[in-house]
Write an enzyme that holds these catalytic residues in place. Structure first.
Site, PDB file in Angstrom:
ATOM      1  N   SER A  70      -6.712 -11.477  16.804  1.00 47.12           N
ATOM      2  CA  SER A  70      -7.829 -11.414  16.441  1.00 47.12           C
ATOM      3  C   SER A  70      -8.265 -12.690  15.629  1.00 47.12           C
ATOM      4  O   SER A  70      -9.590 -12.832  15.491  1.00 47.12           O
ATOM      5  CB  SER A  70      -8.292 -10.099  15.990  1.00 47.12           C
ATOM      6  OG  SER A  70      -8.233  -9.224  16.936  1.00 47.12           O
ATOM      7  N   LYS A  73     -10.487 -14.915  17.122  1.00 51.38           N
ATOM      8  CA  LYS A  73     -12.213 -14.632  17.323  1.00 51.38           C
ATOM      9  C   LYS A  73     -13.032 -15.499  16.577  1.00 51.38           C
ATOM     10  O   LYS A  73     -14.203 -15.757  16.893  1.00 51.38           O
ATOM     11  CB  LYS A  73     -12.265 -13.215  17.089  1.00 51.38           C
ATOM     12  CG  LYS A  73     -11.623 -12.230  18.074  1.00 51.38           C
ATOM     13  CD  LYS A  73     -11.717 -10.866  17.626  1.00 51.38           C
ATOM     14  CE  LYS A  73     -10.896  -9.962  18.698  1.00 51.38           C
ATOM     15  NZ  LYS A  73     -10.599  -8.833  18.444  1.00 51.38           N
ATOM     16  N   TYR A 197     -10.347 -12.845  27.275  1.00 55.72           N
ATOM     17  CA  TYR A 197     -10.045 -12.247  25.942  1.00 55.72           C
ATOM     18  C   TYR A 197      -8.464 -12.017  25.500  1.00 55.72           C
ATOM     19  O   TYR A 197      -7.818 -12.531  24.606  1.00 55.72           O
ATOM     20  CB  TYR A 197     -10.879 -11.021  25.922  1.00 55.72           C
ATOM     21  CG  TYR A 197     -10.423 -10.082  24.468  1.00 55.72           C
ATOM     22  CD1 TYR A 197     -10.959 -10.168  23.443  1.00 55.72           C
ATOM     23  CD2 TYR A 197      -9.448  -9.179  24.791  1.00 55.72           C
ATOM     24  CE1 TYR A 197     -10.645  -9.434  22.440  1.00 55.72           C
ATOM     25  CE2 TYR A 197      -9.351  -8.417  23.837  1.00 55.72           C
ATOM     26  CZ  TYR A 197      -9.834  -8.534  22.413  1.00 55.72           C
ATOM     27  OH  TYR A 197      -9.242  -7.997  21.400  1.00 55.72           O
ATOM     28  N   TYR A 249     -11.994  -5.588   9.855  1.00 56.09           N
ATOM     29  CA  TYR A 249     -12.613  -4.397  10.490  1.00 56.09           C
ATOM     30  C   TYR A 249     -13.188  -3.246   9.241  1.00 56.09           C
ATOM     31  O   TYR A 249     -13.690  -3.750   8.475  1.00 56.09           O
ATOM     32  CB  TYR A 249     -11.522  -3.713  11.298  1.00 56.09           C
ATOM     33  CG  TYR A 249     -10.917  -4.739  12.242  1.00 56.09           C
ATOM     34  CD1 TYR A 249     -11.541  -5.310  13.326  1.00 56.09           C
ATOM     35  CD2 TYR A 249      -9.778  -5.091  12.157  1.00 56.09           C
ATOM     36  CE1 TYR A 249     -11.221  -6.455  13.994  1.00 56.09           C
ATOM     37  CE2 TYR A 249      -9.256  -6.199  12.757  1.00 56.09           C
ATOM     38  CZ  TYR A 249      -9.966  -6.955  13.650  1.00 56.09           C
ATOM     39  OH  TYR A 249      -9.516  -7.893  14.597  1.00 56.09           O
ATOM     40  N   VAL A 267      -3.893  -8.358  14.648  1.00 55.45           N
ATOM     41  CA  VAL A 267      -2.510  -7.537  14.823  1.00 55.45           C
ATOM     42  C   VAL A 267      -1.422  -7.814  14.903  1.00 55.45           C
ATOM     43  O   VAL A 267      -0.333  -7.360  14.717  1.00 55.45           O
ATOM     44  CB  VAL A 267      -2.845  -6.159  15.895  1.00 55.45           C
ATOM     45  CG1 VAL A 267      -3.778  -5.324  15.388  1.00 55.45           C
ATOM     46  CG2 VAL A 267      -3.025  -6.774  17.064  1.00 55.45           C
TER      47      VAL A 267
HETATM   48  N1  GLN Z   1      -7.121  -6.676  15.741  1.00 56.03           N
HETATM   49  C1  GLN Z   1      -6.324  -7.289  16.564  1.00 56.03           C
HETATM   50  O1  GLN Z   1      -5.905  -8.234  16.463  1.00 56.03           O
HETATM   51  C2  GLN Z   1      -6.621  -6.839  17.979  1.00 56.03           C
HETATM   52  C3  GLN Z   1      -6.509  -7.648  19.008  1.00 56.03           C
HETATM   53  C4  GLN Z   1      -5.791  -7.199  20.399  1.00 56.03           C
HETATM   54  N2  GLN Z   1      -5.730  -8.304  21.315  1.00 56.03           N
HETATM   55  C5  GLN Z   1      -6.470  -6.081  20.999  1.00 56.03           C
HETATM   56  O2  GLN Z   1      -7.233  -6.156  21.814  1.00 56.03           O
HETATM   57  O3  GLN Z   1      -6.381  -5.043  20.714  1.00 56.03           O
END
Ligand code: GLN
Length: 315
Positions: A70, A73, A197, A249, A267
């Site tokens: 993420s 993003k 994505y 988050y 993650v």
């Molecule tokens: N928090 C993350 O890094 C989530 C990204 C991961 N690719 C997902 O969609 O679950």
């Protein structure tokens, strides 16, 4: 905020933090819901700082690529804002969600408009925006080339195994995308937006490369090495504001409280941190805390920020 001239101590601080993190046994849990991520050694730890005056300071496994997930993003948001500007905010909100990154509950109450561009639903809409006028392959290529350009490093690649692993198990992301499609907030087929994505989440970068790619955010939207403008100063501030309020988050408030700088986690255990006017930071430790953010990565940035007196709230 500490002046750049006082930064010989930065080398020392990074080395100290890395040494301390190497000793810790409470390293959190590596994400396994994407099977490929579960294979990573939880003992890894890397940290990098790239200062606006061009110093690159590394400690630990700072040159080993990991799945940025993420953290990507931040870069897709930057590209989407470049494409459609403020029109993006008709399709994605700018408020912290207070919910986990893959939550579906708010979407129903809010008519398929995700709370912010950093939760999964918001980033899937951003991918849909980047897909306009492109085949998924071209949109993915554009994102990768943008990140390579920001980091000044053409060796950065997408880990195809991670992308395939996530697609094979991404039922929740498919649910989010289908749900938004039903509200008319995806313009392309869900599997196409998700293809973009999954691939940008699967970009592999080292801490050095990630900190290099974040330089423009620490320097008012300009690459400090070349002076070239990537985004306006105002846009850089706004991306920073979103990172601070939404970048971790439902742990965003705690990160702001403890670390005091904008940050974006993934993650894979990576975090990009921005000290405006001073430096771009990247840290990697694969074990996650209860909010899905790097456990030791957050602690390392908290310690580093305290040692360097870095906070956007410091006088
Ligand atoms: N928090 C993350 O890094 C989530 C990204 C991961 N690719 C997902 O969609 O679950």
């Amino acid at each position: 905020m500490a002046e750049i001239e006082t930064m010989p101590e930065l080398e020392q601080a990074l080395a100290e933090v890395a040494a301390e993190m190497a000793e810790r046994t409470d390293r959190g849990e590596v994400a396994t819901y994407i099977p490929q991520l579960g294979k990573v050694d939880p003992k890894k730890f890397g940290i990098a700082a790239v200062t606006n005056d061009g110093r690159v300071i590394l400690a630990g496994d700072a040159d080993q690529p990991f799945s940025i997930q993420s953290v990507s993003k931040v870069f897709t948001l930057t590209l989407a804002l470049g494409k459609v500007g403020d029109a993006l905010w008709q399709r994605v909100g700018r408020e912290p969600s207070g919910n986990p990154f893959n939550s579906i509950v708010q979407l129903e109450h809010e008519n398929g408009i995700p709370r912010n561009p950093f939760i999964n639903a918001g980033a899937i809409v951003v991918s849909d925006v980047l897909l306009a006028g492109h085949q998924p392959r071209e949109a993915i290529g554009e994102i990768l080339r943008f990140i390579q350009f920001l980091a000044d490093d053409e060796t950065i690649v997408i880990d195809r195994d991670v992308a395939a692993s996530e697609r094979a198990t991404g039922y929740r992301n498919f649910a989010l995308a289908n749900y938004m499609k039903s509200f008319g907030n995806l313009h392309h087929a869900p599997e196409l937006a998700l293809g973009v994505y999954f691939h940008h989440c699967a970009i592999a970068m080292s801490c050095r490369q990630l900190a290099m790619a974040g330089r423009f955010l620490a320097n008012g939207g300009r690459n400090p090495a070349t002076g070239h403008s990537v985004v306006s100063a105002e846009r850089a501030r706004r991306i920073g504001a979103l990172m601070l309020t939404c970048g971790h988050y439902d742990g965003s408030g705690d990160f702001a409280f403890r670390v005091g700088i904008p940050g974006k986690s993934g993650v894979g255990g990576g975090i990009l941190g921005i000290v405006p006017g001073v430096a771009s930071l990247a840290v990697w430790s694969p074990g996650l805390n209860e909010n899905g953010n790097s456990k030791l990565g957050s602690i390392a940035l908290e310690k580093l920020a305290r040692m360097m007196n870095w906070s956007i709230f410091a006088p």
